[in-house]
Design an enzyme around this catalytic site. Structure first.
Site, PDB file in Angstrom:
ATOM      1  N   CYS A   1       0.834  -1.217   0.000  1.00  0.00           N
ATOM      2  CA  CYS A   1       0.000   0.000   0.000  1.00  0.00           C
ATOM      3  C   CYS A   1       0.860   1.254   0.000  1.00  0.00           C
ATOM      4  O   CYS A   1       0.325   2.363  -0.096  1.00  0.00           O
ATOM      5  CB  CYS A   1      -0.934  -0.016   1.189  1.00  0.00           C
TER       6      CYS A   1
ATOM      7  N   CYS B   1     -12.947   0.900   8.494  1.00  0.00           N
ATOM      8  CA  CYS B   1     -12.112   0.335   7.426  1.00  0.00           C
ATOM      9  C   CYS B   1     -12.171   1.181   6.163  1.00  0.00           C
ATOM     10  O   CYS B   1     -13.244   1.676   5.786  1.00  0.00           O
ATOM     11  CB  CYS B   1     -12.592  -1.071   7.066  1.00  0.00           C
ATOM     12  N   SER B   2     -11.033   1.309   5.484  1.00  0.00           N
ATOM     13  CA  SER B   2     -11.035   1.943   4.173  1.00  0.00           C
ATOM     14  C   SER B   2     -11.629   0.951   3.170  1.00  0.00           C
ATOM     15  O   SER B   2     -11.614  -0.252   3.406  1.00  0.00           O
ATOM     16  CB  SER B   2      -9.622   2.354   3.772  1.00  0.00           C
TER      17      SER B   2
ATOM     18  N   LYS C   1      -9.756   6.315   4.324  1.00  0.00           N
ATOM     19  CA  LYS C   1     -11.055   5.919   4.852  1.00  0.00           C
ATOM     20  C   LYS C   1     -12.215   6.382   3.964  1.00  0.00           C
ATOM     21  O   LYS C   1     -13.116   5.592   3.674  1.00  0.00           O
ATOM     22  CB  LYS C   1     -11.217   6.505   6.268  1.00  0.00           C
TER      23      LYS C   1
ATOM     24  N   HIS D   1      -9.129   3.955  -1.290  1.00  0.00           N
ATOM     25  CA  HIS D   1      -7.765   3.430  -1.139  1.00  0.00           C
ATOM     26  C   HIS D   1      -7.431   2.434  -2.256  1.00  0.00           C
ATOM     27  O   HIS D   1      -7.310   1.238  -2.014  1.00  0.00           O
ATOM     28  CB  HIS D   1      -7.645   2.786   0.248  1.00  0.00           C
TER      29      HIS D   1
END
Lengths: 388, 388
Positions: free
Chosen positions: B85, B208-209, B332, B336
């Protein structure tokens, strides 16, 4: 930009590693390279690792961090580079830039691929990611098929023959006999190659490089650092580093009988080194298929365009020829763990220039070249080396 | 090393792109960035592209060559970088190094991920490649589970509460309302977050994203080149670039309540820029889960270790707080697409420092920071920017 040298190298045997996993291969090559350099782990300031398709082969990404972890090198920056089968060459180039720029004095460069954990079909799909999946693999064109198209174009344009292609395989297997790290340490005859079954006509089984596991690593330092720390005994200077790109899909190319990116990267490398093809004493070129070596020696100017087949048949690229090519055995016989290949080529240059290549030593070698290709030629990376 | 500036930026909307494929997202972001820079394609000398897991998401590797091809930029060198990421942040850093070194005057840096072409289960497996597959995902620990362990450790050590985590989500959604490129342009209440279902306790759905598609690109030039070519009107200088690594597996860490690599990269970046956390006017930090933002602001020294929850609850990281964090909406709420995230963070810095962030503008912003994390923290990349 500063002068950069290789001062250490380490490699696993290339082949099918059923008892060593992805991480263990990295550890083996990395530790060997560090030991060979005379440096300690704490001296290394950054890592550049080449890997093509670990996500599909072993379900693992984040390869930079994995390498640093595996070698106990964190918290230093550790970065993975991917350029399909040129991932190793691109890692070498980025490690080179990081040292040449003055940012770091000491970096480790590695390459890794573990390809035998999946079925041959899945491996073919993973490798297809080196081309344009959307217009090529998804439509049924595997990598042997793409190179077969290029071989047909070359044969049609220049009269290259299947026998000439076979001579590449015979030569490279004959070199690999003397390379203890090679996957295939056996000679093959012209007849054996010619009688092997077609994979994608005109390419036969023995025209193709294998599916391989393996890892390779080198330690790069600024040449000043090497001298200052008396590490320059085995130092081999990288005097040129060039990279070029071409269209991903074969269908978008101007023609299929030459690798344009290879030609451009080669030209740039010769300019950087202020050398011509005649000044090169040996070359490791990207022979994922035998036709690829023919196209490579033409792109690099070792012979005229279209004459690569004849040039090979005449023996010019043999160990005792005017320009020995793939003394290591090449991808064809040394093996082709794709992410490791570009780094392994640099190791052959390092060994040759240190007069340390045993029975495959090119006598009096002072200048060497490596040529690493991604996919069907969409990335090309060329480096030139000389004894520092 | 020379001064380097961002002079152009382009981004796709982040979200679920059912009518644009991987290549089209790259083209959109890349063309926008080139147009924004005032340069032409022929001026660009190299490309650095971040992408995490295209092999698993879209069956495609060789992303460097693909980007160059898609933007008509070949034959220039084009290289993909992968750090899970943090792939985008690492691409930015390598583009920065290439310009800072003097090797190139103009490079394009991009980030891309197309994650919605596969099932959620397959996406989870692909993302698991950011951790240690062998000891984590293969044993059943998905990424929400890994971050849940870190959240539990943080709660246990420092008394951080689920409400405090929820405040991160509420703030970031509230910022995303004003970001037309965000995946979720809707506010959420504390109650909505607290009542959302557990994904991996204590982390709930709204902690959570999301899974996202998107691409982002910036054009980097040497600051001298910008000045000489009168491209410096919107130029934003990168005054620090730092990267660090930690163990791949959580089980090997010293503790689970801090991100050591983030701390080290932050410290190095502050030293390079000769600044302290107090000098930073806004920050984009890696909030793949709400707990990650808490750990990020602690690692970056915006508050003391252990006080991130309280600091957030008190409103210090809101738009009008002492240090606005994730004005873009963060991972978020902005979304992402993993390979694009690090580059998108730089774009938010570029827009803020050009006083061009519309309703989410931080008044008088002169210095900004971005913080991009790979996996559960095995890679961390920190950049600091100021108006040139």
């Amino acid at each position: 930009m500063r002068s950069v040298s290789i001062i250490g190298a380490g490699c696993t045997k290339f082949g099918e590693h059923w008892e060593k996993n992805f991480k263990e291969l990295i550890a083996e090559a990395g530790v060997k390279a560090i030991l060979d350099s005379g440096l300690e782990r704490k001296d290394i300031q950054a890592v550049y690792g080449g890997c093509m398709a670990s996500g599909r082969f072993v379900g693992q990404e984040h390869i930079g961090a994995l390498i640093a972890d595996q070698l106990g090198l964190n918290p230093i920056p550790s970065t993975r580079l991917e350029a399909a089968c040129a991932s190793g060459g691109v890692a070498l180039r980025n490690g080179y830039i990081a040292v040449a720029s003055g940012l770091y004095d000491v970096v480790a460069v590695g390459g890794i691929e573990k390809m035998t954990e999946v079925s041959t079909e899945d491996a073919g799909f993973a490798l297809g990611g080196a081309g344009d999946q959307e217009t090529e693999l998804f439509m049924g064109a595997s990598f042997p098929a793409l190179y077969a198209l290029m071989a047909r174009a070359h044969m049609s344009k220049f009269g290259t023959t299947e026998e000439q292609l076979a001579h590449v395989a015979v030569k490279n297997h004959s070199n690999a006999v003397n390379n203890p790290y090679a996957q295939f340490q056996n000679a093959v005859t012209l007849e054996q190659v010619m009688k092997s079954g077609y994979v994608a006509s005109p390419l036969k089984l023995l025209d193709c490089s294998p599916i391989s596991d393996g890892a390779a690593a080198v330690i790069l330092v600024s040449s000043d650092y090497a001298k200052k720390n008396k590490l320059d005994k085995k130092a081999v200077e990288i005097i040129a580093s060039a990279q070029a790109s071409d269209t991903l899909a074969l269908a978008s190319r101007e023609n299929l009988y030459e690798t344009k990116a290879g030609k451009i990267a080669g030209k740039q490398a010769y300019e950087q080194a202020n050398l011509t093809p005649k000044d090169i004493d040996f070359a490791e070129v990207h022979d994922c298929f035998t036709i690829a070596e023919i196209m490579a020696i033409e792109a690099l100017g070792f012979c005229k365009q279209g004459e690569g087949g004849k040039f090979t048949e005449q023996g010019n690229t043999k160990m005792d020829g005017s320009i020995p090519v793939n003394t290591s055995g090449g991808l064809k016989a040394k093996g082709h763990p794709v992410g490791a290949t570009g780094v392994a080529q640099a190791i052959e240059a390092y060994q040759q220039l240190n007069n340390n290549a045993g029975k495959r030593q090119v006598k009096g070698a002072e200048t060497g070249l490596t040529h690493n290709i991604g996919g069907s030629g969409a990335t090309a990376v060329v480096h030139i080396y000389r004894k520092a």
